[in-house]
Design an enzyme around this catalytic site. Structure first.
Site, PDB file in Angstrom:
ATOM      1  N   CYS A   1       0.815  -1.213   0.000  1.00 45.39           N
ATOM      2  CA  CYS A   1       0.000   0.000   0.000  1.00 45.39           C
ATOM      3  C   CYS A   1       0.854   1.272   0.000  1.00 45.39           C
ATOM      4  CB  CYS A   1      -0.993  -0.057   1.157  1.00 45.39           C
ATOM      5  SG  CYS A   1      -2.393   1.031   0.897  1.00 45.39           S
TER       6      CYS A   1
ATOM      7  N   HIS B   1      -3.438  -5.345   1.679  1.00 43.79           N
ATOM      8  CA  HIS B   1      -2.771  -5.577   2.970  1.00 43.79           C
ATOM      9  C   HIS B   1      -2.864  -7.041   3.406  1.00 43.79           C
ATOM     10  CE1 HIS B   1      -2.198  -1.355   4.378  1.00 43.79           C
ATOM     11  NE2 HIS B   1      -3.186  -1.130   3.523  1.00 43.79           N
TER      12      HIS B   1
ATOM     13  N   GLU C   1      -1.118  -8.454   5.547  1.00 43.43           N
ATOM     14  CA  GLU C   1      -0.815  -8.539   6.989  1.00 43.43           C
ATOM     15  C   GLU C   1      -2.076  -8.349   7.835  1.00 43.43           C
ATOM     16  OE1 GLU C   1      -0.345  -6.031   5.093  1.00 43.43           O
ATOM     17  OE2 GLU C   1      -0.575  -4.145   6.176  1.00 43.43           O
TER      18      GLU C   1
HETATM   19  N1  GLN Z   1      -3.558   6.283   1.231  1.00 43.57           N
HETATM   20  C1  GLN Z   1      -2.292   6.042   1.844  1.00 43.57           C
HETATM   21  C2  GLN Z   1      -1.205   6.867   1.182  1.00 43.57           C
HETATM   22  O1  GLN Z   1      -1.417   7.424   0.165  1.00 43.57           O
HETATM   23  C3  GLN Z   1      -1.932   4.583   1.801  1.00 43.57           C
HETATM   24  C4  GLN Z   1      -2.879   3.802   2.631  1.00 43.57           C
HETATM   25  C5  GLN Z   1      -2.312   2.573   3.246  1.00 43.57           C
HETATM   26  O2  GLN Z   1      -1.123   2.327   3.266  1.00 43.57           O
HETATM   27  N2  GLN Z   1      -3.189   1.791   3.800  1.00 43.57           N
HETATM   28  O3  GLN Z   1      -0.144   6.963   1.716  1.00 43.57           O
END
Ligand code: GLN
Length: 189
Positions: free
Chosen positions: A80, A173, A175
């Site tokens: 992410c 994710h 995890e």
């Molecule tokens: N929206 C977040 C970002 O742009 C990422 C979200 C996440 O890691 N769950 O950094």
């Protein structure tokens, strides 16, 4: 089990959940905060969190160049926000990514209405397709990937998992699930 020590970047974000997943696999982990920590780990995970904050902290702790150097011969996985930081190109000028995987990505690309959701996606890790439950939290979208990037996972028509050499990214994710599949896969990268 792997004898590697997996470093988990712990400047901000959900590093603790990754740590728990690796310990379920009997794999040693170490929280990484300063450049010298990288000398004691064989792998690095950049967790989910807020990529702009993590980017700022990485600069403050002089972690940008050391992570780029680390990735030249050791496997790095970003989930992410970690994907955002590893990408070659990001649609937000606030972020200065590491440029370690040849993808372009868009931050918070699913919009406010459905910013967090769980959905069934598809993985193809070993040539066979299988269904896999993906957890998305204000997730980025991979807008494009160069030919040298291997695509490994999808949700609807979007690429959600990709790899180039030893750099792995997931928009979701793993995890935050019970499923150790992706953590195990990363140990083989
Ligand atoms: N929206 C977040 C970002 O742009 C990422 C979200 C996440 O890691 N769950 O950094």
């Amino acid at each position: 089990m792997s004898k590697d020590t997996v470093g988990i970047l712990a400047l901000q974000g959900d590093f603790e959940m990754h740590r728990q997943m690796f310990s379920r696999l009997d794999v040693r982990t170490m929280l990484v905060r300063i450049p010298d920590d990288l000398n004691h780990v064989d792998r690095l995970v950049i967790p989910g969190g807020e990529s702009s904050t993590m980017n700022l902290l990485m600069k403050r702790y002089n972690m940008m160049q050391p992570v780029i150097k680390f990735a030249s011969d050791r496997p790095v996985w970003g989930t992410c926000a970690g994907l955002i930081l590893l990408a070659a190109k990001i649609d937000d000028p606030q972020i200065q990514p590491l440029g370690l995987i040849d993808i372009s990505a868009s931050r918070n690309a699913y919009g406010r209405q459905i910013e967090s959701f769980v959905a069934e996606g598809i993985l193809r890790l070993d040539g066979n397709e299988r269904a896999y439950e993906m957890v998305f939290i204000r997730a980025p979208k991979i807008l494009s990937a160069s030919d040298s990037v291997e695509t490994l996972g999808w949700y609807e028509n979007e690429i959600t998992m990709a790899k180039q050499g030893r750099v792995l990214v997931t928009a979701f994710h793993p995890e935050l699930t019970d499923d150790l599949t992706i953590h195990e896969y990363y140990l083989g990268v």
